[in-house]
Design a protein around this motif. Structure first.
Motif, mmCIF file in Angstrom:
data_model
loop_
_atom_site.group_PDB
_atom_site.id
_atom_site.type_symbol
_atom_site.label_atom_id
_atom_site.label_comp_id
_atom_site.label_asym_id
_atom_site.label_seq_id
_atom_site.Cartn_x
_atom_site.Cartn_y
_atom_site.Cartn_z
ATOM 1 N N PRO A 65 0.739 -1.210 -0.008
ATOM 2 C CA PRO A 65 0.062 -0.082 -0.108
ATOM 3 C C PRO A 65 0.811 1.308 -0.075
ATOM 4 N N ASP A 66 2.254 1.073 0.399
ATOM 5 C CA ASP A 66 2.944 2.412 0.291
ATOM 6 C C ASP A 66 3.447 2.631 -0.955
ATOM 7 N N LEU A 67 3.133 2.049 -1.889
ATOM 8 C CA LEU A 67 3.372 2.513 -3.197
ATOM 9 C C LEU A 67 2.775 3.750 -3.759
ATOM 10 N N VAL A 110 -7.275 1.147 2.347
ATOM 11 C CA VAL A 110 -8.539 0.564 2.603
ATOM 12 C C VAL A 110 -8.294 -1.005 1.968
ATOM 13 N N PRO A 111 -8.657 -1.953 3.250
ATOM 14 C CA PRO A 111 -8.558 -3.183 2.860
ATOM 15 C C PRO A 111 -9.437 -3.475 1.675
ATOM 16 N N LEU A 116 -7.409 -4.237 -4.600
ATOM 17 C CA LEU A 116 -8.006 -4.395 -5.918
ATOM 18 C C LEU A 116 -7.306 -3.155 -7.004
ATOM 19 N N GLY A 117 -7.276 -2.093 -6.429
ATOM 20 C CA GLY A 117 -6.704 -1.195 -7.410
ATOM 21 C C GLY A 117 -5.195 -1.581 -7.785
ATOM 22 N N ARG A 118 -4.451 -1.778 -6.827
ATOM 23 C CA ARG A 118 -3.074 -2.204 -7.106
ATOM 24 C C ARG A 118 -3.056 -3.228 -8.072
ATOM 25 N N GLN A 158 -2.285 -11.665 -2.161
ATOM 26 C CA GLN A 158 -1.869 -10.226 -1.904
ATOM 27 C C GLN A 158 -2.898 -9.723 -1.000
ATOM 28 N N SER A 159 -4.024 -9.911 -0.957
ATOM 29 C CA SER A 159 -4.777 -9.235 -0.043
ATOM 30 C C SER A 159 -4.604 -9.324 1.429
#
Length: 170
Positions: A65-67, A110-111, A116-118, A158-159
């Motif tokens: 998520p830090d990307l 956001v979990p 899903l976006g990435r 990944q989740s």
């Protein structure tokens, strides 16, 4: 809030914990199929799901998520830049539009939605190619099922990494 080093250690520990279990499960599937407890098709479906999940764990370790941080280079990007200069810059350039579009700790944290976006950002083209090749080989439902299972299992792995990351940030 955890640092990048703590996130990476926790992510690695998760893989080190789950990888032997997944590999033992694959061995168990092969034995169950060899002893004819499971039909080949069911064994293949379970094996594809396990491999997809393991692949997702590894992808989730790198695609965090830090990307979404646009002003700072993440630990993963810095590692790529140090080891493989050109690939590191390609990785940075590839993720820069994502980072510029998403504010840090916004929707990317956001979990499931952030994952899903990435996931779509990273795998849209491979998924399209997978289904196109599947369709070109003749629309056989069992191949579509296996491809769908792999991508769903990859997303689940990944989740899991993303949920660990988000949990550590709270």
């Amino acid at each position: 809030m955890a640092s990048g080093v703590q996130h990476e250690r926790a992510s690695t520990r998760l893989i080190l914990f789950l990888q032997p279990l997944l590999l033992l499960s694959l061995i168990g599937l092969a034995i169950a199929w060899g002893l004819e407890y499971l039909p080949l098709f069911h064994s293949l479906l379970l094996a594809i799901g396990l491999v997809g999940f393991l692949f997702g764990l590894y992808v989730g370790r790198r695609v965090t998520p830090d990307l979404d941080i646009d002003e700072v280079i993440t630990r993963q990007t810095r590692r790529y830049l140090n080891r493989h200069r050109i690939l590191g810059w390609l990785w940075r350039i590839y993720w820069l539009p994502y980072a510029l579009y998403h504010p840090h700790r916004g929707i990317s944290h956001v979990p499931l939605i952030g994952t899903l976006g990435r996931w779509v950002y990273l795998f849209f083209l491979p998924i399209v190619i997978t289904y196109w090749l599947t369709w070109m080989s003749g629309p056989q439902p069992w191949i579509l099922l296996m491809a769908t299972l792999f991508w769903m299992a990859e997303f689940a792995g990944q989740s899991m990494q993303d949920l660990l990351h988000i949990w550590m940030d709270r």
